[in-house]
Design an enzyme around this catalytic site. Structure first.
Site, short mmCIF file in Angstrom:
data_model
loop_
_atom_site.label_atom_id
_atom_site.label_comp_id
_atom_site.label_asym_id
_atom_site.label_seq_id
_atom_site.Cartn_x
_atom_site.Cartn_y
_atom_site.Cartn_z
N SER A 135 0.83 -1.21 0.00
CA SER A 135 0.00 0.00 0.00
C SER A 135 0.86 1.26 0.00
CB SER A 135 -0.91 0.01 1.23
OG SER A 135 -0.13 0.23 2.38
N ASP A 146 -1.03 -0.97 -3.90
CA ASP A 146 -2.38 -0.93 -3.33
C ASP A 146 -2.72 0.48 -2.84
OD1 ASP A 146 -4.72 -2.25 -2.49
OD2 ASP A 146 -3.93 -2.55 -0.47
N HIS A 147 -3.95 0.92 -3.12
CA HIS A 147 -4.46 2.21 -2.61
C HIS A 147 -3.54 3.38 -2.90
CE1 HIS A 147 -8.06 0.95 -0.48
NE2 HIS A 147 -7.40 -0.08 0.00
N HIS A 199 -12.43 -5.16 -0.52
CA HIS A 199 -11.44 -4.58 0.40
C HIS A 199 -11.93 -4.83 1.83
CE1 HIS A 199 -8.63 -2.17 -2.13
NE2 HIS A 199 -9.50 -2.59 -3.03
N GLY A 200 -10.99 -4.74 2.78
CA GLY A 200 -11.38 -4.91 4.17
C GLY A 200 -11.90 -6.31 4.47
N THR A 218 -5.14 -6.87 7.72
CA THR A 218 -5.15 -6.81 9.19
C THR A 218 -5.15 -8.21 9.82
OG1 THR A 218 -6.35 -4.72 9.02
CG2 THR A 218 -6.43 -5.86 11.15
O1 G3H Z 1 -6.36 -3.03 0.44
C1 G3H Z 1 -6.21 -3.79 1.42
C2 G3H Z 1 -7.33 -4.31 2.13
O2 G3H Z 1 -8.53 -3.77 1.79
C3 G3H Z 1 -7.13 -4.96 3.46
O3 G3H Z 1 -8.08 -4.58 4.43
O4 G3H Z 1 -6.79 -4.86 6.53
O5 G3H Z 1 -9.24 -4.78 6.55
O6 G3H Z 1 -8.07 -6.75 5.58
P1 G3H Z 1 -8.03 -5.29 5.85
ZN ZN Z 2 -8.21 -1.77 0.85
#
Ligand code: G3H
Ligand code: ZN
Length: 277
Positions: free
Chosen positions: A50, A83-84, A205-206, A230
């Site tokens: 990222s 990323d991002h 994502h997430g 995470t």
């Molecule tokens: O771009 C990376 C992700 O969206 C990771 O998100 O840390 O909530 O798994 P996360």
């Molecule tokens: Zn993300």
């Protein structure tokens, strides 16, 4: 096996309704663990870095070059993805370095500005055979389009993809970044509706906040690239904590980083299988 473009592995996964695990790299041990886990599962994967992680290291090249070397030495196809990225100059650096995929994140820009900037990134990246992931903006708030209450409308996603020429689109369907509990509830009907409206693979994502069974349901409904960060950092750090607590006299970082790398590789293998099988 040489590093691979995102579209090469994503389109196969999309056709087979399989999920492609994409994992964030913070330091060398993460990259080694992610590739080891993917090799153990015999599946492709994505090493992603990222913009925040680049800032942490102070520069893209040292960690980015290490990721590229690790990808090139892998037994399975490995995508090396930025990323991002909100900074087009950083995107240019990743392209020059040999990254095979970039995400331009213009989600905090006004719609027209995001469209123009994303189009520019697509032009530069496609000229080099590099894939582009992007996301629709317009909604504010700390976590932008990834706040739990935010949803992408299928028609907006379809328009954004058609107007930019991107290869994969990040959509807001109920997940949120950086959750340390796996309690997110995704909108599976919305995923199916976006899937039907959009020709390119969808990116979640997430994904750390989404429980195992629900991740599989999301893939079955139409998500393809599954971004996890995470949760893996949790695995990594838990193991470091255990090793250090068990031996307060320990000073060699290889003892705790090595143990964390092994634990992370095992979790990557488990997740890659869960998403793809
Ligand atoms: O771009 C990376 C992700 O969206 C990771 O998100 O840390 O909530 O798994 P996360
Ligand atoms: Zn993300």
């Amino acid at each position: 096996m040489p590093r691979t473009a995102l579209t090469d592995v994503l389109s196969g996964a999309q056709r087979g309704r399989a999920g492609l695990g994409a994992f964030n790299v913070i330091q060398l041990e993460h990259a080694e663990a992610i590739v080891a886990g993917a090799e153990a599962a015999g599946r492709p994967t994505v090493l992603q870095l990222s913009e925040n992680a680049v800032r942490y290291h102070g520069a893209l090249a040292p960690v980015g070059r290490a990721m590229l070397e690790i990808a090139d030495a892998a037994d399975v196809p490995v995508v090396v993805h930025l990323d991002h990225a909100t900074d087009v100059e950083l995107v240019a650096q990743a392209l020059a370095l040999g990254f095979t995929s970039v995400m331009f994140d213009g989600s905090t820009l006004a719609v027209e500005e995001n469209l123009a900037a994303t189009r520019g990134v697509v032009e530069r990246a496609h000229a080099l055979g590099v894939s582009v992931e992007a996301e629709i903006g317009e909604i504010g708030g700390k976590d932008g389009v990834h706040a739990p209450g935010v949803r992408t409308r299928p028609e907006d996603a379809a328009r954004f993809v058609a107007a930019t020429g991107i290869d994969a689109v990040a959509v807001a369907v109920g997940s949120s970044h950086a959750m340390t509990t796996r309690t997110a509830q995704l909108d599976l009907d919305l995923i199916s509706a976006i899937r039907d409206a959009v020709p390119v693979p969808l990116v979640l994502h997430g994904s750390s906040g989404v429980p195992d069974d629900h991740l599989r349901e999301a893939v079955a409904a139409g998500m393809t690239k599954i971004n996890i960060s995470t949760h893996l950092n949790g695995t990594f750090t838990d193991r470091v904590r255990q090793v250090l607590a068990a031996d307060p006299a320990l000073v060699d970082p290889r003892k705790y980083l090595g143990a964390a790398r092994t634990a992370t590789a095992q979790e990557v293998e488990r997740l890659v299988r869960l998403l793809a099988d």
